[in-house]
Design an enzyme around this catalytic site. Sequence first.
Site, PDB file in Angstrom:
ATOM      1  N   ASP A  78       0.829  -1.213   0.000  1.00 50.93           N
ATOM      2  CA  ASP A  78       0.000   0.000   0.000  1.00 50.93           C
ATOM      3  C   ASP A  78       0.857   1.255   0.000  1.00 50.93           C
ATOM      4  OD1 ASP A  78      -3.137  -0.647   1.454  1.00 50.93           O
ATOM      5  OD2 ASP A  78      -1.684  -2.191   0.976  1.00 50.93           O
ATOM      6  N   CYS A 119       0.551  -8.005   5.461  1.00 47.23           N
ATOM      7  CA  CYS A 119       0.055  -6.768   4.854  1.00 47.23           C
ATOM      8  C   CYS A 119      -1.447  -6.743   4.586  1.00 47.23           C
ATOM      9  CB  CYS A 119       0.861  -6.411   3.621  1.00 47.23           C
ATOM     10  SG  CYS A 119       2.606  -6.122   4.023  1.00 47.23           S
ATOM     11  N   ASP A 120      -1.854  -5.570   4.094  1.00 48.87           N
ATOM     12  CA  ASP A 120      -3.216  -5.087   4.250  1.00 48.87           C
ATOM     13  C   ASP A 120      -4.291  -5.865   3.491  1.00 48.87           C
ATOM     14  OD1 ASP A 120      -1.291  -3.245   5.052  1.00 48.87           O
ATOM     15  OD2 ASP A 120      -2.631  -1.559   4.800  1.00 48.87           O
ATOM     16  N   LYS A 121      -4.051  -6.200   2.239  1.00 50.66           N
ATOM     17  CA  LYS A 121      -5.092  -6.875   1.452  1.00 50.66           C
ATOM     18  C   LYS A 121      -4.806  -8.362   1.276  1.00 50.66           C
ATOM     19  CE  LYS A 121      -6.418  -2.747   1.252  1.00 50.66           C
ATOM     20  NZ  LYS A 121      -5.326  -2.316   2.129  1.00 50.66           N
ATOM     21  N   CYS A 196       4.788  -3.246   8.605  1.00 52.12           N
ATOM     22  CA  CYS A 196       5.116  -1.962   9.235  1.00 52.12           C
ATOM     23  C   CYS A 196       4.779  -1.992  10.723  1.00 52.12           C
ATOM     24  CB  CYS A 196       4.354  -0.836   8.554  1.00 52.12           C
ATOM     25  SG  CYS A 196       4.786  -0.637   6.817  1.00 52.12           S
ATOM     26  N   GLU A 445      -6.689   4.917  -0.739  1.00 47.50           N
ATOM     27  CA  GLU A 445      -6.310   5.210   0.637  1.00 47.50           C
ATOM     28  C   GLU A 445      -5.663   6.593   0.690  1.00 47.50           C
ATOM     29  OE1 GLU A 445      -2.658   3.503   2.984  1.00 47.50           O
ATOM     30  OE2 GLU A 445      -4.309   2.065   3.089  1.00 47.50           O
ATOM     31  N   SER A 471      -5.366   4.909   5.729  1.00 47.38           N
ATOM     32  CA  SER A 471      -4.518   3.864   6.289  1.00 47.38           C
ATOM     33  C   SER A 471      -5.116   3.432   7.619  1.00 47.38           C
ATOM     34  CB  SER A 471      -3.108   4.408   6.515  1.00 47.38           C
ATOM     35  OG  SER A 471      -2.392   3.591   7.410  1.00 47.38           O
TER      36      SER A 471
END
Length: 556
Positions: A78, A119-121, A196, A445, A471
């Site tokens: 991202d 991670c995000d997705k 992160c 985002e 985010s």
Amino acid sequence: MSSDKKDLDPRKSYERALYLGCGYSYEDLKNPRIAVVNSWNEINPGHIHLQKLAIYVKEGIREAGGTPMEFNTIASCDGIANSGNFSKYILPSREIIAASVECTIKAYDFDGMVMLCSCDKIIPGMLIAAARCNIPTIFLTGGIMEPKFFEDGPLKGKTFVTSDIKEAIGEYKAGKITEEEFYLIESQTCCSPGACNMMGTANTMACIVEAMGLSLPGCATMSAVSKERESLCRETGKTIMELVKDNIRALNMITHTSIENAIKVALSFGGSTNMILHMCALSHEIGGKLDHFDFDILSKSIPLLAKFKPASEYNLTEFHEAGGVKVLMKKLAKRLDLSTLTVLGITLKDYLDLFKTHEYQIIRNIEDAISSEGGIAVLKGNLAPEGAIIKQSAVNPKMRQHKGPAKVFESEEQVRDALMTGKVKEGDVLVIRYEGPKGSPGMRELSIPAAMLVGMGLGESVAMVTDGRYSGATRGPCIGHVCPEAIEGGPIAIVQEGDIIEIDLDNRTLNLLISDDEIKERLSRWIKPEPKVSSGFLDIYRKIVSSAKFGAYFKI
């Protein structure tokens, strides 16, 4: 033909021959075949170490009598994508990940699978795939990036994580840090592989996976590069073989109850607003009807027991040292359904009985909560008739009520330029529209503008409102997921420069201070703009994606 080959099914001859071409032996093909689903690549720090971790997972599978077979799926970062217009592709990639895993698992008829992801997705995409495939499944999330502590130089004594980089953009622009400090933050903060080190979407989803019982204890918050994680990888490989033996499948653990438990846990530590999209989509995948208003109901009943960077001074490494998800869940146990199943083959009650809690300030007790409510609030009003989202645990108390004039932007680029050129003033309410799932398309985002706002010192005087998203680590008065989105004729489409917008978190309201008649008159004159994208995957996406209210899932 040797005697050990004579009993082989001749109908599977072609399949066996092709597997032999991959280097597997006849002995390998007699064992349970375990898919090692890996999102490793060389373009994402959260995933760049997963190839190494897979080696340990496969060792564990072999030791337990299985045959590991590894394949990959995509995994975009991202943060890298957010530096340009191509972040439109990030949320839609969740559906590609889910479909790619589903297609491979079902085509090959594996006996079980290990999901390696960060991670995000990627984590939510694999969760959706796990629900679709419903075979024995365990997750191994990739762990967190090391925090950067500066022992000397102009930043001596300070600790930085990834969210600090984004805020440093605004701080540098506002003259709050020097060029040397800005360079040091940029060049040294990302000091190891891993997700992160902040409570953004990546770590929220990793914690959710652990809370649902889909990964081993400590997996979510453990360092990405520790010896401890290498041992966890081997144990994960062994555990999938136990799940196969006992025929414990994904949907034995992915249930409406475990989803609600995980949401409560995430609300109790101020988790990402993006989890609403993912957990709603997962709920719909298994026949549920979760929408974002359900999160508000839960948030009102769940106390806030922990907060992490950028919403507090604590980072995720300190969370792990304090006991991580398992300790937080034990402290929250009175509010959870303890009957759910875990990958250890035991109930959540028996699982939590394995651990002791300690008195840490980092993870508070229910009786000494940071706040009586969880991290997320859902607002409603004439500007968001179907709701909007804010991470209330990351809002300064001064901004829980705010009223100010609208400054209207038609894209993320416009608001970013306005911030960089000093056109945003104290008291403003920045309205960014046509960034929803269909209108963007892809629901971009707005994390960098949001962080710039805080870095520039405007987080206590300027609010942002958008039909896009932020985010998971965004802090400040940033309201997203406004529904209906602008492209669908939601009232955010007819906000004009200078209109007064009123935000009230305590009363859960978001209102445009003009009359109902004026809203109706403006909507009657509104003309739906032409699509921003008319080819490729995003064109397909915008035509079939649901409202953000329901998780932006494919509604066919």
